[in-house]
Design a protein around this motif. Structure first.
Motif, PDB file in Angstrom:
ATOM      1  N   LEU A  16     -11.950   8.770   6.429  1.00  0.00           N
ATOM      2  CA  LEU A  16     -11.049   9.214   5.378  1.00  0.00           C
ATOM      3  C   LEU A  16      -9.753   9.831   5.914  1.00  0.00           C
ATOM      4  O   LEU A  16      -8.681   9.466   5.436  1.00  0.00           O
ATOM      5  CB  LEU A  16     -11.771  10.188   4.433  1.00  0.00           C
ATOM      6  CG  LEU A  16     -11.015  10.578   3.169  1.00  0.00           C
ATOM      7  CD1 LEU A  16     -10.680   9.337   2.348  1.00  0.00           C
ATOM      8  CD2 LEU A  16     -11.822  11.559   2.352  1.00  0.00           C
ATOM      9  N   PRO A  17      -9.774  10.718   6.892  1.00  0.00           N
ATOM     10  CA  PRO A  17      -8.512  11.239   7.420  1.00  0.00           C
ATOM     11  C   PRO A  17      -7.620  10.133   8.008  1.00  0.00           C
ATOM     12  O   PRO A  17      -6.401  10.176   7.879  1.00  0.00           O
ATOM     13  CB  PRO A  17      -8.938  12.235   8.506  1.00  0.00           C
ATOM     14  CG  PRO A  17     -10.316  12.646   8.125  1.00  0.00           C
ATOM     15  CD  PRO A  17     -10.928  11.433   7.469  1.00  0.00           C
ATOM     16  N   GLY A  18      -8.221   9.137   8.613  1.00  0.00           N
ATOM     17  CA  GLY A  18      -7.453   8.008   9.147  1.00  0.00           C
ATOM     18  C   GLY A  18      -6.781   7.215   8.042  1.00  0.00           C
ATOM     19  O   GLY A  18      -5.621   6.798   8.167  1.00  0.00           O
ATOM     20  N   TYR A  19      -7.509   6.984   6.938  1.00  0.00           N
ATOM     21  CA  TYR A  19      -6.927   6.274   5.789  1.00  0.00           C
ATOM     22  C   TYR A  19      -5.761   7.064   5.183  1.00  0.00           C
ATOM     23  O   TYR A  19      -4.723   6.503   4.833  1.00  0.00           O
ATOM     24  CB  TYR A  19      -7.976   6.020   4.714  1.00  0.00           C
ATOM     25  CG  TYR A  19      -9.032   5.016   5.085  1.00  0.00           C
ATOM     26  CD1 TYR A  19      -8.728   3.867   5.801  1.00  0.00           C
ATOM     27  CD2 TYR A  19     -10.355   5.219   4.716  1.00  0.00           C
ATOM     28  CE1 TYR A  19      -9.703   2.946   6.139  1.00  0.00           C
ATOM     29  CE2 TYR A  19     -11.335   4.305   5.045  1.00  0.00           C
ATOM     30  CZ  TYR A  19     -11.011   3.171   5.763  1.00  0.00           C
ATOM     31  OH  TYR A  19     -11.965   2.261   6.080  1.00  0.00           O
ATOM     32  N   LEU A  20      -5.935   8.367   5.044  1.00  0.00           N
ATOM     33  CA  LEU A  20      -4.875   9.208   4.496  1.00  0.00           C
ATOM     34  C   LEU A  20      -3.657   9.232   5.421  1.00  0.00           C
ATOM     35  O   LEU A  20      -2.516   9.160   4.959  1.00  0.00           O
ATOM     36  CB  LEU A  20      -5.389  10.630   4.254  1.00  0.00           C
ATOM     37  CG  LEU A  20      -6.425  10.779   3.133  1.00  0.00           C
ATOM     38  CD1 LEU A  20      -6.930  12.223   3.079  1.00  0.00           C
ATOM     39  CD2 LEU A  20      -5.840  10.365   1.809  1.00  0.00           C
ATOM     40  N   ALA A  24       0.087   7.877   4.512  1.00  0.00           N
ATOM     41  CA  ALA A  24       1.256   8.742   4.674  1.00  0.00           C
ATOM     42  C   ALA A  24       2.297   8.078   5.581  1.00  0.00           C
ATOM     43  O   ALA A  24       3.503   8.112   5.291  1.00  0.00           O
ATOM     44  CB  ALA A  24       0.845  10.095   5.243  1.00  0.00           C
ATOM     45  N   ILE A  25       1.859   7.438   6.643  1.00  0.00           N
ATOM     46  CA  ILE A  25       2.783   6.747   7.550  1.00  0.00           C
ATOM     47  C   ILE A  25       3.444   5.576   6.828  1.00  0.00           C
ATOM     48  O   ILE A  25       4.652   5.367   6.948  1.00  0.00           O
ATOM     49  CB  ILE A  25       2.055   6.295   8.831  1.00  0.00           C
ATOM     50  CG1 ILE A  25       1.692   7.525   9.666  1.00  0.00           C
ATOM     51  CG2 ILE A  25       2.897   5.304   9.630  1.00  0.00           C
ATOM     52  CD1 ILE A  25       0.766   7.233  10.839  1.00  0.00           C
ATOM     53  N   THR A  26       2.675   4.814   6.060  1.00  0.00           N
ATOM     54  CA  THR A  26       3.226   3.693   5.300  1.00  0.00           C
ATOM     55  C   THR A  26       4.270   4.190   4.298  1.00  0.00           C
ATOM     56  O   THR A  26       5.348   3.609   4.175  1.00  0.00           O
ATOM     57  CB  THR A  26       2.105   2.932   4.561  1.00  0.00           C
ATOM     58  OG1 THR A  26       1.162   2.469   5.524  1.00  0.00           O
ATOM     59  CG2 THR A  26       2.654   1.761   3.776  1.00  0.00           C
ATOM     60  N   ALA A  31       9.970   4.802   2.709  1.00  0.00           N
ATOM     61  CA  ALA A  31      11.057   5.720   2.346  1.00  0.00           C
ATOM     62  C   ALA A  31      12.218   5.594   3.330  1.00  0.00           C
ATOM     63  O   ALA A  31      13.386   5.571   2.926  1.00  0.00           O
ATOM     64  CB  ALA A  31      10.549   7.162   2.301  1.00  0.00           C
ATOM     65  N   LEU A  32      11.921   5.476   4.615  1.00  0.00           N
ATOM     66  CA  LEU A  32      12.958   5.314   5.630  1.00  0.00           C
ATOM     67  C   LEU A  32      13.729   4.011   5.430  1.00  0.00           C
ATOM     68  O   LEU A  32      14.955   3.986   5.556  1.00  0.00           O
ATOM     69  CB  LEU A  32      12.342   5.357   7.029  1.00  0.00           C
ATOM     70  CG  LEU A  32      13.314   5.188   8.195  1.00  0.00           C
ATOM     71  CD1 LEU A  32      14.291   6.354   8.233  1.00  0.00           C
ATOM     72  CD2 LEU A  32      12.564   5.067   9.501  1.00  0.00           C
TER      73      LEU A  32
END
Length: 171
Positions: A16-20, A24-26, A31-32
Motif C-alpha cells: 500500500l505505501p508503494g501504491y500511494l 503521488a509521483i504520477t 502537474a509538472l
C-alpha cells in the motif's frame, strides 16, 4: 498473493505505501507537464485565428519598415473581445486610445510595442492574462501618438497601416 488466517491478502499492507507513493509521483509528473506546457506554449487563452492575425500584422510592420513602404492594407480577423493596441516608445505607463487611458503592459512593452488585448477590462485591458505583445524596443520603428487601437469584429476587416518617418499608425 497468499491469504492469511484473518482472510486478508498477505503483502497488501506492505504494498500500500508503494501504491500511494506511485500515485503521488504520477500526480506530480502530470502537474509538472501542465506547468511546463503553460510556460512554453502559453497563448494567454487567445484563439489561433487572432494569434495568426497578430503575427501577420507584426510581419507586415517589419516588412514595411525594411522596405520603407509608406502604406499597406492588411486583412485582419480577430475576435470581438480583443483589440489590437499599439503603444509608442515614449508612452509612459498609460497610453491615450480613443478617449481611453490604456495601461501599457510593463513586462512586455519596454519601447514601441503592439499587443492583442482583451477589451472587456476597459482601461486595464492590456494588463490581464489574455495579452500577447511584440516589443520593438531593439528597432528604430515607433508608433504615432501614445496609443493606436483597432477593435476586433470577429469577421475579416481591412486595416490600413501607415508609416511616415519611421512612425506607424493604424487606420
Amino acid at each position: 498473493m497468499l491469504k492469511s488466517k484473518s482472510g486478508q491478502y498477505a503483502g497488501l499492507d506492505e504494498a500500500l505505501p508503494g501504491y500511494l507513493a506511485g500515485a503521488a509521483i504520477t500526480f506530480a509528473i502530470v502537474a509538472l507537464i501542465f506547468v511546463l506546457w503553460g510556460t512554453f506554449f502559453n497563448t494567454g487563452g487567445i484563439d489561433s485565428t487572432t494569434l495568426n492575425t497578430f503575427d501577420l500584422v507584426v510581419n507586415d510592420i517589419l516588412d514595411m519598415e525594411n522596405l520603407d513602404e509608406p502604406s499597406r492594407n492588411v486583412n485582419v480577423q480577430f475576435q470581438e473581445e480583443y483589440s489590437l493596441v499599439a503603444f509608442g516608445k515614449d508612452t509612459a505607463a498609460v497610453g491615450s486610445c480613443q478617449g481611453l487611458g490604456i495601461i501599457k503592459p510593463a513586462q512586455n512593452c519596454q519601447g514601441a510595442c503592439i499587443c492583442i488585448c482583451l477589451n472587456e477590462q476597459g482601461n486595464n485591458m492590456c494588463v490581464t492574462k489574455n495579452v500577447i505583445c511584440r516589443d520593438f524596443d531593439n528597432l528604430e520603428l515607433d508608433f504615432e501618438g501614445s496609443c493606436n487601437l483597432v477593435d476586433g469584429t470577429g469577421s475579416l476587416q481591412t486595416v490600413q497601416i501607415r508609416q511616415e518617418n519611421g512612425k506607424f499608425t493604424t487606420v
